[in-house]
Design a protein around this motif. Structure first.
Motif, PDB file in Angstrom:
ATOM      1  N   VAL A 227       0.835  -1.216   0.000  1.00 24.91           N
ATOM      2  CA  VAL A 227       0.000   0.000   0.000  1.00 24.91           C
ATOM      3  C   VAL A 227       0.863   1.256   0.000  1.00 24.91           C
ATOM      4  N   GLN A 228       2.037   1.178   0.614  1.00 25.53           N
ATOM      5  CA  GLN A 228       2.933   2.334   0.562  1.00 25.53           C
ATOM      6  C   GLN A 228       4.385   1.874   0.697  1.00 25.53           C
ATOM      7  N   THR A 229       5.280   2.716   0.212  1.00 22.87           N
ATOM      8  CA  THR A 229       6.707   2.410   0.261  1.00 22.87           C
ATOM      9  C   THR A 229       7.444   3.643   0.767  1.00 22.87           C
ATOM     10  N   ALA A 230       8.390   3.422   1.661  1.00 19.72           N
ATOM     11  CA  ALA A 230       9.190   4.546   2.179  1.00 19.72           C
ATOM     12  C   ALA A 230      10.655   4.289   1.852  1.00 19.72           C
ATOM     13  N   THR A 231      11.367   5.343   1.450  1.00 26.76           N
ATOM     14  CA  THR A 231      12.740   5.166   0.946  1.00 26.76           C
ATOM     15  C   THR A 231      13.716   6.057   1.703  1.00 26.76           C
ATOM     16  N   VAL A 232      14.856   5.454   2.072  1.00 24.62           N
ATOM     17  CA  VAL A 232      15.943   6.213   2.703  1.00 24.62           C
ATOM     18  C   VAL A 232      17.185   6.088   1.835  1.00 24.62           C
ATOM     19  N   ALA A 233      17.869   7.216   1.605  1.00 26.78           N
ATOM     20  CA  ALA A 233      19.179   7.189   0.935  1.00 26.78           C
ATOM     21  C   ALA A 233      20.210   7.627   1.963  1.00 26.78           C
ATOM     22  N   ALA A 234      21.273   6.834   2.117  1.00 26.35           N
ATOM     23  CA  ALA A 234      22.300   7.190   3.108  1.00 26.35           C
ATOM     24  C   ALA A 234      23.670   7.166   2.453  1.00 26.35           C
ATOM     25  N   PHE A 235      24.515   8.101   2.857  1.00 26.41           N
ATOM     26  CA  PHE A 235      25.873   8.214   2.299  1.00 26.41           C
ATOM     27  C   PHE A 235      26.881   8.158   3.434  1.00 26.41           C
ATOM     28  N   PHE A 236      28.023   7.519   3.171  1.00 25.73           N
ATOM     29  CA  PHE A 236      29.001   7.241   4.229  1.00 25.73           C
ATOM     30  C   PHE A 236      30.404   7.618   3.758  1.00 25.73           C
ATOM     31  N   PRO A 237      31.318   7.808   4.744  1.00 21.47           N
ATOM     32  CA  PRO A 237      32.685   8.178   4.362  1.00 21.47           C
ATOM     33  C   PRO A 237      33.458   7.029   3.723  1.00 21.47           C
ATOM     34  N   ASN A 238      33.052   5.792   3.990  1.00 18.45           N
ATOM     35  CA  ASN A 238      33.712   4.642   3.353  1.00 18.45           C
ATOM     36  C   ASN A 238      32.746   3.463   3.330  1.00 18.45           C
ATOM     37  N   GLY A 275      24.619  10.913 -15.462  1.00 15.70           N
ATOM     38  CA  GLY A 275      24.670  12.380 -15.300  1.00 15.70           C
ATOM     39  C   GLY A 275      24.187  12.816 -13.926  1.00 15.70           C
ATOM     40  N   THR A 276      24.263  11.937 -12.943  1.00 11.14           N
ATOM     41  CA  THR A 276      23.854  12.268 -11.575  1.00 11.14           C
ATOM     42  C   THR A 276      25.078  12.742 -10.782  1.00 11.14           C
ATOM     43  N   ASP A 277      24.877  12.984  -9.481  1.00 11.32           N
ATOM     44  CA  ASP A 277      25.979  13.537  -8.698  1.00 11.32           C
ATOM     45  C   ASP A 277      26.004  12.908  -7.292  1.00 11.32           C
ATOM     46  N   TYR A 278      25.839  11.588  -7.252  1.00  5.69           N
ATOM     47  CA  TYR A 278      25.754  10.916  -5.949  1.00  5.69           C
ATOM     48  C   TYR A 278      27.111  10.861  -5.234  1.00  5.69           C
ATOM     49  N   ARG A 279      28.186  10.692  -6.006  1.00  5.46           N
ATOM     50  CA  ARG A 279      29.503  10.472  -5.387  1.00  5.46           C
ATOM     51  C   ARG A 279      29.947  11.651  -4.521  1.00  5.46           C
ATOM     52  N   SER A 280      29.495  12.871  -4.902  1.00  2.00           N
ATOM     53  CA  SER A 280      29.935  14.039  -4.132  1.00  2.00           C
ATOM     54  C   SER A 280      29.339  14.010  -2.714  1.00  2.00           C
ATOM     55  N   ARG A 281      28.329  13.151  -2.503  1.00  2.00           N
ATOM     56  CA  ARG A 281      27.676  13.135  -1.178  1.00  2.00           C
ATOM     57  C   ARG A 281      28.264  12.092  -0.242  1.00  2.00           C
ATOM     58  N   GLY A 282      29.120  11.234  -0.766  1.00  2.00           N
ATOM     59  CA  GLY A 282      29.744  10.252   0.120  1.00  2.00           C
ATOM     60  C   GLY A 282      30.521   9.222  -0.675  1.00  2.00           C
ATOM     61  N   ALA A 283      31.321   8.421   0.044  1.00  2.00           N
ATOM     62  CA  ALA A 283      32.176   7.429  -0.627  1.00  2.00           C
ATOM     63  C   ALA A 283      31.527   6.042  -0.616  1.00  2.00           C
ATOM     64  N   SER A 284      30.280   5.970  -0.187  1.00  2.00           N
ATOM     65  CA  SER A 284      29.494   4.736  -0.332  1.00  2.00           C
ATOM     66  C   SER A 284      28.039   5.083  -0.066  1.00  2.00           C
ATOM     67  N   PHE A 285      27.163   4.163  -0.470  1.00  2.00           N
ATOM     68  CA  PHE A 285      25.738   4.506  -0.524  1.00  2.00           C
ATOM     69  C   PHE A 285      24.905   3.303  -0.090  1.00  2.00           C
ATOM     70  N   LEU A 286      23.873   3.587   0.667  1.00  2.00           N
ATOM     71  CA  LEU A 286      22.930   2.534   1.042  1.00  2.00           C
ATOM     72  C   LEU A 286      21.519   3.029   0.716  1.00  2.00           C
ATOM     73  N   LEU A 287      20.775   2.199   0.020  1.00  2.00           N
ATOM     74  CA  LEU A 287      19.387   2.518  -0.318  1.00  2.00           C
ATOM     75  C   LEU A 287      18.509   1.550   0.465  1.00  2.00           C
ATOM     76  N   VAL A 288      17.645   2.080   1.313  1.00  2.00           N
ATOM     77  CA  VAL A 288      16.798   1.188   2.127  1.00  2.00           C
ATOM     78  C   VAL A 288      15.331   1.529   1.896  1.00  2.00           C
ATOM     79  N   GLN A 289      14.559   0.523   1.515  1.00  2.00           N
ATOM     80  CA  GLN A 289      13.115   0.736   1.370  1.00  2.00           C
ATOM     81  C   GLN A 289      12.367  -0.153   2.351  1.00  2.00           C
ATOM     82  N   THR A 290      11.296   0.391   2.893  1.00  2.00           N
ATOM     83  CA  THR A 290      10.375  -0.411   3.698  1.00  2.00           C
ATOM     84  C   THR A 290       9.017  -0.287   3.026  1.00  2.00           C
ATOM     85  N   ASP A 291       8.172  -1.294   3.193  1.00  2.00           N
ATOM     86  CA  ASP A 291       6.871  -1.179   2.523  1.00  2.00           C
ATOM     87  C   ASP A 291       5.766  -1.791   3.378  1.00  2.00           C
TER      88      ASP A 291
END
Ligand code: FAD
Length: 462
Positions: A227-238, A275-291
């Motif tokens: 019925v719904q989905t929630a998304t978190v984007a997180a960026f880390f130093p390594n 053509g995105t710019d994700y790397r400038s926000r951190g040196a690694s990335f986690l995408l977490v969705q809950t639904d």
């Protein structure tokens, strides 16, 4: 078994191949079709080309191809969409490819029973689009959803991004129609959600990489769209911090529907491609969705678990969430722009993610091989990707050493050689070490019982 040893007494190879190729209305011996069938998306290219390709249009043609292949002892390599990452559908000299991608009809969607009956060539994303019209979805969603077939998904027991919560292909298959090596039709499973009569032959077929039979129809379980989905984007130093954050989400005892990790080098490649710019926000990335009904309550738990390790943001709308998922789905194609890519697939206990990530960095340093890492983090399933020069091969030299070291690293942490891509041709060298003699002997006995002449996908999987 060498393909040369299969020739039937009294028949030449050419006669056998011609008989098999003429078993269906459409076949080809064109160079281009044979070249395509000699490879998949694993970065492996067979040293020789198969004799030809049969394009089956229905189960009857599949059965006739296999009856003739048995009569003439011709080895047959089943093929779906050719997106596999283990060389399992790559065919060689002496072999005929049985391409079932043209069997691509959705035969039935039953919204009340929440199931679909499909032919094997239906693409994963096509099934999802059709199910969506009934408020349903098909849960296993490889990042290749738009280009891979359901038959291939079943033969590899494919996983994907939503599998953390909804399970891999095995959990979604109710029943199968399978053509065995001698042309007989086997029906496995049933349409009911539960059922335990006899041995579980569905499970035997799923993940068998085209070595036990050809799937010509599948009855699949669908689920209600969340019925719904929630998304978190997180960026880390390594990347170690990203791995620790992922383990913290697991430890928080919630079940994300998606938790995907990418390292900094992969973010750079994605940025360059999209053509995105994700790397400038951190040196690694986690995408977490809950639904589901509790999606946003669970999102709060995710934010609490992840924030000690990096910067986390909630996606503001569906569009932003979709863009983040696209970035992850495009990781492999983006890396393919940098060179020839061979994709590892190790699995480790989920609490060991940070250990395996630092171990991979050490392997890259030791071997001088470029390794990029993405992971289905909530499954503990990592895809360390070796990016090579076009003339390099993962079957030799430093890339092969790195592949072997990855396996030993995973094993030392209580893990496995492959989480979802299968063994194919590329990982057979290490299989015995993981499974042990007895397990392998039992598997060979089963294979021999179903395919005594070794017609189906010889040299692959076990
Ligand atoms: C960009 C990209 C992202 C990917 N992401 C994921 C991911 O997230 N998760 C994942 O699990 N995989 C992933 N993959 C790998 C691949 O898409 C899967 O392994 C998929 O299941 C293969 O399906 P296919 O139709 O392409 O099969 P093929 O490559 O054609 O064949 C794969 C195996 O299945 C056998 N086979 C095919 N059809 C049949 C049939 N009808 N009956 C019996 N055997 C058959 C073949 O002989 C072979 O052994 C990815 C690949 C790419 C290129």
């Amino acid at each position: 078994m060498s393909t040369e040893s299969l020739n039937a007494p009294g028949t030449t190879f050419a006669e056998g191949h011609a008989a098999v190729l003429s078993a269906a209305a459409r076949s080809s011996v064109e160079h281009e079709d044979r070249l395509k069938a000699s490879t998949d998306r694993s970065g492996f290219v067979a040293a020789s080309l198969p004799e030809g390709v049969v394009f089956a249009q229905d189960a009857g043609e599949v059965a006739e191809v296999l009856r003739r292949a048995t009569a003439h002892r011709v080895p047959v390599v089943p093929r779906g969409a050719g997106t596999g990452l283990a060389g399992a559908s790559s065919a060689r000299q002496g072999e005929i490819v049985l391409d079932v991608s043209g069997m691509n009809q959705i035969l039935r969607i039953d919204p009340e029973e929440q199931l679909a009956v499909v032919q094997p060539g239906v693409l994963n994303a096509e099934l999802n689009a059709a199910a969506g019209q009934y408020g349903l979805f098909y849960a296993p969603d490889p990042a290749s959803t738009a280009i891979c077939s359901i038959g291939g998904n079943i033969a590899t027991n494919a996983g994907g991004m939503r599998c953390a919560k909804y399970g891999v292909t095995r959990e979604a298959v109710l029943a199968l129609r399978v053509i065995l090596a001698d042309g007989r039709e086997l029906r496995t499973g049933r349409e009911t959600i539960k059922g335990v009569s006899g041995y579980d032959l569905n499970a035997l077929m799923i993940g068998s990489e085209g070595t036990l039979g050809i799937v010509v129809e599948a009855t699949l379980r669908l689920r209600p769209l969340p019925v719904q989905t929630a998304t978190v984007a997180a960026f880390f130093p390594n990347v170690e911090q990203a791995a620790r954050a992922a383990s913290a989400v697991v430890a928080a005892r919630i079940q994300p529907s998606m938790m995907e990790l990418m390292d900094g080098q992969t973010l750079e490649a994605v940025d360059a491609a999209l053509g995105t710019d994700y790397r400038s926000r951190g040196a690694s990335f986690l995408l977490v969705q809950t639904d589901g009904h509790g999606a946003f309550l669970e999102q709060d738990v995710v934010m609490d678990a992840v924030s000690p390790f990096g910067i986390c943001e909630r996606a503001v709308d569906d569009e932003q969430a979709a863009a983040l998922v696209t970035a992850r789905r495009e990781a492999i194609p983006s890396l393919e722009k940098l060179g020839r890519v061979s994709i590892g697939d190790v699995g480790v206990p989920r609490g060991k993610l940070a250990d395996v990530v630092s171990g991979l960095e050490a392997i890259a340093e030791r071997t001088g091989v470029r390794i990029f890492t993405i992971a289905h983090a909530s499954d503990g399933n990592l895809h360390p990707m070796i990016v090579m020069d076009p003339e390099e091969s993962v079957t030799e030299g430093p890339p092969k050493v790195a592949l072997g070291e990855m396996f030993h690293l995973a094993k030392s942490l209580g893990g496995t050689l492959t989480g979802e891509h299968g063994i194919g041709l590329l990982k057979r060298d290490w299989l015995q070490e993981e499974l042990g003699d007895v397990s392998l002997e039992v598997m060979h006995t089963i294979r021999q019982a179903l395919d005594p002449l070794g017609i189906l996908n010889p040299g692959k999987a076990i």
